[in-house]
Write an enzyme that holds these catalytic residues in place. Structure first.
Site, PDB file in Angstrom:
ATOM      1  N   CYS A  39      45.393  44.256  32.916  1.00 56.78           N
ATOM      2  CA  CYS A  39      46.543  43.405  32.612  1.00 56.78           C
ATOM      3  C   CYS A  39      47.532  44.072  31.647  1.00 56.78           C
ATOM      4  O   CYS A  39      48.210  45.010  32.031  1.00 56.78           O
ATOM      5  CB  CYS A  39      46.033  42.076  32.072  1.00 56.78           C
ATOM      6  SG  CYS A  39      47.173  40.729  32.281  1.00 56.78           S
ATOM      7  N   ARG A  93      54.087  32.598  36.618  1.00 61.97           N
ATOM      8  CA  ARG A  93      52.849  33.368  36.479  1.00 61.97           C
ATOM      9  C   ARG A  93      52.078  33.355  37.784  1.00 61.97           C
ATOM     10  O   ARG A  93      52.078  32.368  38.517  1.00 61.97           O
ATOM     11  CB  ARG A  93      51.950  32.759  35.391  1.00 61.97           C
ATOM     12  CG  ARG A  93      52.481  32.911  33.994  1.00 61.97           C
ATOM     13  CD  ARG A  93      51.463  32.429  32.970  1.00 61.97           C
ATOM     14  NE  ARG A  93      50.544  33.500  32.579  1.00 61.97           N
ATOM     15  CZ  ARG A  93      50.798  34.384  31.614  1.00 61.97           C
ATOM     16  NH1 ARG A  93      51.923  34.321  30.940  1.00 61.97           N
ATOM     17  NH2 ARG A  93      49.935  35.328  31.318  1.00 61.97           N
ATOM     18  N   HIS A 109      40.864  39.912  35.847  1.00 60.56           N
ATOM     19  CA  HIS A 109      39.955  39.463  34.801  1.00 60.56           C
ATOM     20  C   HIS A 109      38.733  38.878  35.494  1.00 60.56           C
ATOM     21  O   HIS A 109      38.533  39.076  36.673  1.00 60.56           O
ATOM     22  CB  HIS A 109      40.618  38.374  33.945  1.00 60.56           C
ATOM     23  CG  HIS A 109      41.898  38.790  33.319  1.00 60.56           C
ATOM     24  ND1 HIS A 109      41.947  39.590  32.222  1.00 60.56           N
ATOM     25  CD2 HIS A 109      43.190  38.527  33.647  1.00 60.56           C
ATOM     26  CE1 HIS A 109      43.213  39.796  31.891  1.00 60.56           C
ATOM     27  NE2 HIS A 109      43.984  39.165  32.737  1.00 60.56           N
TER      28      HIS A 109
END
Lengths: 424, 240
Positions: free
Chosen positions: B95, B129, B192
């Site tokens: 990220c 997002r 993640h």
């Protein structure tokens, strides 16, 4: 006029939802009234002689709201509040229309609402609260919020909407910095410096190398300070006076939240006697699924505890895992739980190493067991089905603690209501 | 034979740690131990001297404010990191760290943040997002499962190798089906979950590559991965 129409409409919809036997109908009346009668909520709440107090923050909203409501009621105030879990504007509108008279009158002195930090601005646009209590800002459901600074900004915006006074946590650096930036009067609550280690701030949850938070706790006078706690006993300081009280509410985090509740009640009732408040605090029982205790048919005790994020899970482990207890962890990944499991890796589970977990449950049971594997914690049974898991768990003779995410907690709570003896 | 030591460097652990990325470090450490290796953890903080003998480098996701704070420092150690990448040191950059290892990041305000350009990628902030479960197919590690949560849209340069192809989810930008980037043994990714415990074959590959690069032929043990297999199976059948 809209006060009457909105109230009647809200009551009618609530009645219809009830007749059709639909559960979870809390929000629908509010949604309909909100859409059809704009301005209803503001008009209704303006009737209240003592105005509105808002409680928001990442953790502890429900329990703190319960404490504030019961403390005010014990002081003789008639308090309007929202039903547990209905912490969006439409849930509040539902509560308001159902508790108003048909003539649109609200027979209360003051409203105390818990508000979801993400939706609080919807409410504060409609009505400026007199008081806002901001409890804490911590990493939580980042699939919703993105990042911690965003969480703090949302809570901060709500705090800054207070017309009379902000009450906030001096030990939360993000929130106390926001409070310090405004001309609105502020009351701070906090814990004694020696207790800070029990209440880690967000940055400290994940810091390494003894790395500490980048911001320091605010050096400000505290309206209420938690000075000491041990077992169920807590000592609070109001100015120069100290009061010792024995709480029924469990969980060390709630000893800190109680300081916030006391500070808010003192702001609302400046003449209240601190000794009486401390005494009344002792009578309050845990909120729904927040450390609530059940006595099972086999005589053992079960404590049901909501976990939402690294901070609340850590506090739960520190408060409820005791020698001789067995543990079940129930993890779901619905939107209300947080869909991302990553946060489980920000929780340190090594305290469970010598207390094997009897069950991992919920639709993410395997993810939980995998997480525990890396902290050398054995899981005896992985059972995604909550009903089956609870049945196995309740068959054990030891005292029990369940840590559950939101939707898992709701489901377990409903099942426990049926099969447990009684709630204590 | 004494246990071979492996030096694992975690970049900016106090700033870049937003989404449970600490789990990647824990997983590397524990698996190294279970394989009979001796992991040595080095936390690299801004202003420190970079550890001389890094075998594996890890970096996690950070908030925008944290990325600002370490910006100057990472440019300062850019040459060192390039040297390690060229030597084939395995790295996992998730990220925010992935973005900083790219060429540049354009913020929503149009401000340009320079990266160290280990990856030929550019990232633009976007108001929406990209959040959700993600599965990708990789050439070397098979199918990998994780969770993505990023506002940046990353575009790969023409010759930049990808980390994987999106099976489900968004990946680099939500439109070209690419996910992450790879240069030698350095991997940049938006995944993640965390990525390493959920995908142990990738973790073991990082360990194996690190050992081999040091000239150590070491047979990793067979570990009990039934739980990771179960989570992968669940992830595969998950609907969203």
């Amino acid at each position: 006029m809209r006060k009457v129409t909105g109230t009647v409409l809200g009551k009618t919809v609530a009645q219809a939802v009830k007749l059709r036997g639909k559960s979870g109908g809390q929000a629908l009346p509010g949604l309909i009234v909100e859409t059809l009668i704009p301005g209803y909520l503001g008009a209704m709440l303006q009737q209240l002689p003592d105005g509105v107090a808002i409680i928001t923050g990442t953790n502890g909203k429900t329990t703190t709201t319960k404490m504030v409501v019961e403390l005010l009621r014990a002081s003789g105030k008639k308090v309007l509040t929202n039903a547990t879990g209905s912490n969006l504007t439409r849930g509040i509108i539902s509560s308001v229309s159902q508790q108003a008279t048909k003539a649109g009158r609200l027979p209360f002195d003051i409203a105390v609402f818990e508000l979801d930090e993400a939706y609080a601005s919807q409410f504060t646009r409609v009505l400026k609260p007199r008081f806002v209590l901001g409890l804490n800002a911590s990493r939580d459901q980042l699939d919703r919020f993105g990042e911690v600074d965003m969480v703090a900004r949302l809570i901060g915006d709500t705090m800054l909407s207070a017309s009379e006074r902000i009450i906030t946590n001096a030990d939360d650096q993000r929130l106390s910095a926001i409070a310090a930036s405004t001309k609105i009067p502020v009351s701070y609550f906090g814990v004694a410096p020696s207790l800070l280690t029990y209440f880690p701030r967000d940055d400290e949850l994940v810091a390494v190398d003894g790395g500490t938070a980048t911001l320091q706790a605010a050096e400000v006078p505290l309206a209420v300070e938690l000075m000491h706690f041990r077992g169920t006993e807590a000592v609070y300081r109001f100015g120069k006076q100290k009061f010792t009280t024995n709480l029924q509410i469990t969980g060390q985090h709630n000893f800190q939240n109680a300081a916030g509740a006391l500070a808010l009640v003192q702001a609302i009732l400046p003449k209240a006697d601190p000794a009486a408040l401390a005494k009344d605090l002792a009578k309050i029982k845990p909120a729904f699924g927040r450390g609530q205790a059940f006595r099972l048919k086999n005589g053992s005790m079960l404590q049901l505890n909501l976990v939402k994020n690294p901070a609340s899970f850590r506090q739960g482990l520190a408060s409820y895992v005791k020698p001789g207890t067995v543990t079940m962890i129930a993890i779901n990944d619905n939107i209300a739980d947080g869909r991302d499991m990553s946060w489980l890796w920000d929780v340190d589970f090594t305290s469970l190493q010598h207390r094997p977990v009897a069950l991992a449950a919920g639709c993410r049971a395997a993810d939980m067991a995998l997480r525990l594997q890396y902290d050398d914690v054995a899981v005896q049974t992985i059972e995604p089905d909550l009903e089956q898991a609870l049945r196995i768990f309740c068959g054990l003779s030891e005292n029990k603690v369940i840590f559950a995410t939101y939707t898992a907690m709701l489901k377990l709570h409903a099942m426990l209501g049926k099969q447990a003896g009684k709630t204590l | 034979m004494t246990a071979p030591k492996l030096h694992i460097v975690h970049l900016y652990p106090n700033e870049m740690n937003t989404y449970g990325d600490r789990g990647n470090l824990l997983t590397l450490k524990r698996r190294a131990e279970w394989h009979g290796l001796e992991p040595m953890i080095h936390y690299y903080h801004a202003g420190n001297t970079f550890p001389a003998d890094a075998d594996i480098v890890l970096g996690g996701g950070g908030q925008d404010s944290a990325q600002d704070a370490i910006q100057d420092d990472i440019l300062g150690i850019g040459n060192e990191l390039h040297r390690l990448v060229d030597k084939g040191v395995p790295m996992l950059l998730v990220c925010g760290a992935y973005q900083l290892f790219g060429k540049r990041f354009i913020t929503s305000g149009g401000q340009e943040i320079k990266g160290i350009a280990v990856f030929d990628v550019e990232t633009m902030a976007s108001p929406k997002r990209l959040v959700g479960n993600i599965a990708i197919e990789t050439a070397d590690f098979g199918t990998l499962y994780g969770f993505e949560n990023h506002s940046g849209r990353t575009i790969l340069g023409q010759d930049q190798e990808v980390f994987g192809t999106v099976i489900r989810g968004n990946g680099n930008n939500g439109s070209d089906k690419t996910e992450g980037a790879r240069t030698h043994n350095a991997i940049g990714t938006y995944m993640h979950g965390p990525l390493l415990p959920n995908n142990p074959m990738l973790t073991d590959n990082l360990l194996q590559v690190a050992l081999r690069r040091r000239g150590i032929e070491y047979k990793l043990r067979t570990l009990d991965d039934h739980l990771a297999k179960q989570t992968a199976k669940n992830a595969k059948s998950r609907l969203y």
